[in-house]
Design a protein around this motif. Structure first.
Motif, PDB file in Angstrom:
ATOM      1  N   MET A  26       0.849  -1.178   0.000  1.00 35.03           N
ATOM      2  CA  MET A  26       0.000   0.000   0.000  1.00 35.03           C
ATOM      3  C   MET A  26       0.895   1.241   0.000  1.00 35.03           C
ATOM      4  N   THR A  27       0.586   2.150  -0.852  1.00 36.79           N
ATOM      5  CA  THR A  27       1.385   3.373  -0.942  1.00 36.79           C
ATOM      6  C   THR A  27       1.017   4.327   0.187  1.00 36.79           C
ATOM      7  N   THR A  28       1.883   5.267   0.405  1.00 37.61           N
ATOM      8  CA  THR A  28       1.631   6.283   1.433  1.00 37.61           C
ATOM      9  C   THR A  28       0.369   7.076   1.100  1.00 37.61           C
ATOM     10  N   LYS A  29       0.172   7.371  -0.179  1.00 41.33           N
ATOM     11  CA  LYS A  29      -1.009   8.132  -0.603  1.00 41.33           C
ATOM     12  C   LYS A  29      -2.284   7.326  -0.351  1.00 41.33           C
ATOM     13  N   THR A  30      -2.272   6.025  -0.671  1.00 43.79           N
ATOM     14  CA  THR A  30      -3.434   5.164  -0.460  1.00 43.79           C
ATOM     15  C   THR A  30      -3.757   5.059   1.030  1.00 43.79           C
ATOM     16  N   HIS A  31      -2.702   4.890   1.815  1.00 40.61           N
ATOM     17  CA  HIS A  31      -2.898   4.809   3.269  1.00 40.61           C
ATOM     18  C   HIS A  31      -3.528   6.098   3.796  1.00 40.61           C
ATOM     19  N   ALA A  32      -3.018   7.227   3.375  1.00 44.92           N
ATOM     20  CA  ALA A  32      -3.557   8.516   3.820  1.00 44.92           C
ATOM     21  C   ALA A  32      -5.019   8.667   3.420  1.00 44.92           C
ATOM     22  N   GLN A  33      -5.379   8.221   2.224  1.00 45.49           N
ATOM     23  CA  GLN A  33      -6.771   8.299   1.775  1.00 45.49           C
ATOM     24  C   GLN A  33      -7.666   7.412   2.634  1.00 45.49           C
ATOM     25  N   ARG A  34      -7.204   6.197   2.921  1.00 43.44           N
ATOM     26  CA  ARG A  34      -7.999   5.277   3.762  1.00 43.44           C
ATOM     27  C   ARG A  34      -8.183   5.839   5.163  1.00 43.44           C
ATOM     28  N   MET A  35      -7.132   6.395   5.726  1.00 45.42           N
ATOM     29  CA  MET A  35      -7.228   6.952   7.076  1.00 45.42           C
ATOM     30  C   MET A  35      -8.122   8.199   7.089  1.00 45.42           C
ATOM     31  N   ALA A  36      -8.073   9.002   6.043  1.00 53.46           N
ATOM     32  CA  ALA A  36      -8.951  10.181   5.960  1.00 53.46           C
ATOM     33  C   ALA A  36     -10.405   9.749   5.896  1.00 53.46           C
ATOM     34  N   ALA A  37     -10.695   8.696   5.119  1.00 56.50           N
ATOM     35  CA  ALA A  37     -12.069   8.188   5.033  1.00 56.50           C
ATOM     36  C   ALA A  37     -12.517   7.634   6.386  1.00 56.50           C
ATOM     37  N   LYS A  38     -11.626   6.917   7.049  1.00 60.32           N
ATOM     38  CA  LYS A  38     -11.952   6.366   8.370  1.00 60.32           C
ATOM     39  C   LYS A  38     -12.197   7.492   9.370  1.00 60.32           C
ATOM     40  N   LYS A  39     -11.357   8.526   9.319  1.00 63.92           N
ATOM     41  CA  LYS A  39     -11.528   9.660  10.221  1.00 63.92           C
ATOM     42  C   LYS A  39     -12.879  10.325  10.002  1.00 63.92           C
ATOM     43  N   ALA A  40     -13.308  10.466   8.762  1.00 66.07           N
ATOM     44  CA  ALA A  40     -14.601  11.082   8.462  1.00 66.07           C
ATOM     45  C   ALA A  40     -15.742  10.287   9.085  1.00 66.07           C
ATOM     46  N   VAL A  41     -15.671   8.951   9.019  1.00 66.22           N
ATOM     47  CA  VAL A  41     -16.704   8.094   9.615  1.00 66.22           C
ATOM     48  C   VAL A  41     -16.715   8.251  11.129  1.00 66.22           C
ATOM     49  N   ILE A  42     -15.543   8.219  11.738  1.00 68.73           N
ATOM     50  CA  ILE A  42     -15.453   8.344  13.204  1.00 68.73           C
ATOM     51  C   ILE A  42     -15.910   9.725  13.646  1.00 68.73           C
ATOM     52  N   ASP A  43     -15.480  10.777  12.953  1.00 71.23           N
ATOM     53  CA  ASP A  43     -15.910  12.132  13.307  1.00 71.23           C
ATOM     54  C   ASP A  43     -17.424  12.276  13.218  1.00 71.23           C
ATOM     55  N   ALA A  44     -18.051  11.648  12.228  1.00 67.51           N
ATOM     56  CA  ALA A  44     -19.515  11.706  12.092  1.00 67.51           C
ATOM     57  C   ALA A  44     -20.190  11.014  13.265  1.00 67.51           C
ATOM     58  N   ARG A  45     -19.664   9.873  13.705  1.00 70.71           N
ATOM     59  CA  ARG A  45     -20.229   9.168  14.869  1.00 70.71           C
ATOM     60  C   ARG A  45     -20.115  10.012  16.125  1.00 70.71           C
ATOM     61  N   ILE A  46     -18.963  10.627  16.306  1.00 70.21           N
ATOM     62  CA  ILE A  46     -18.760  11.472  17.484  1.00 70.21           C
ATOM     63  C   ILE A  46     -19.722  12.658  17.459  1.00 70.21           C
ATOM     64  N   ALA A  47     -19.908  13.262  16.309  1.00 72.75           N
ATOM     65  CA  ALA A  47     -20.814  14.401  16.184  1.00 72.75           C
ATOM     66  C   ALA A  47     -22.252  14.024  16.527  1.00 72.75           C
ATOM     67  N   LYS A  48     -22.651  12.797  16.236  1.00 70.14           N
ATOM     68  CA  LYS A  48     -24.014  12.333  16.540  1.00 70.14           C
ATOM     69  C   LYS A  48     -24.193  11.994  18.022  1.00 70.14           C
TER      70      LYS A  48
END
Length: 152
Positions: A1-23
């Motif tokens: 996995m490239t650094t760019k792919t990893h960063a994209q996956r972690m950004a997507a995961k962060k968005a999901v977690i941030d949405a749960r926290i906001a709710k």
């Protein structure tokens, strides 16, 4: 996995977690019961209390069984905080060997606890070794459960 792919996956995961926290806007109390043989129950509770105090919350402690000798945690909290700390017991049942006195101490501890449960300025209340008073039938459990349910 490239650094760019990893960063994209972690950004997507962060968005999901941030949405749960906001709710998660519901304010509610949490009861944590620590039981079991051996050491660590009180240490876990006091560690949680330290984290709570570190976040600017208020706390209090009622020790139902521990005796009148100063423990390390009591010395620490007494030196570094000004939280209410009530040592109500006379020592473990195998040390005191006086059931009447132990029951009276548990009842006094419960009286203090009921007042603390009604104080909505206290964010965290540690009821240290309270499970023992149920195990040895020093207090009935039902009124305690009802009081916990009514806590502000």
């Amino acid at each position: 996995m490239t650094t760019k792919t990893h960063a994209q996956r972690m950004a997507a995961k962060k968005a999901v977690i941030d949405a749960r926290i906001a709710k998660a806007t519901e304010e509610r109390g949490v009861v944590i019961l620590l039981r079991g043989n051996g050491k660590g129950k009180s240490s876990s509770a006091f560690g949680t209390l330290m984290r709570s105090l570190g976040h600017g919350k208020a706390g209090a402690v009622v020790q139902f069984v521990k005796g009148r000798i100063a423990t390390g945690e009591h010395k620490f909290f007494q030196t570094h905080t000004n939280i209410p700390w009530h040592i109500m017991g006379h020592g473990f049942t195998w040390e005191t060997q006086d059931k009447g006195r132990d029951i009276a101490a548990a009842e006094q501890a419960w009286e203090i606890t009921q007042k603390l449960l009604q104080d909505d300025s206290i964010d965290m209340l540690v009821l240290d070794e309270m499970a023992y008073v149920f195990k040895y039938n020093y207090l009935p459990v039902e009124p305690v459960i009802e009081a916990l349910k009514r806590r502000p």
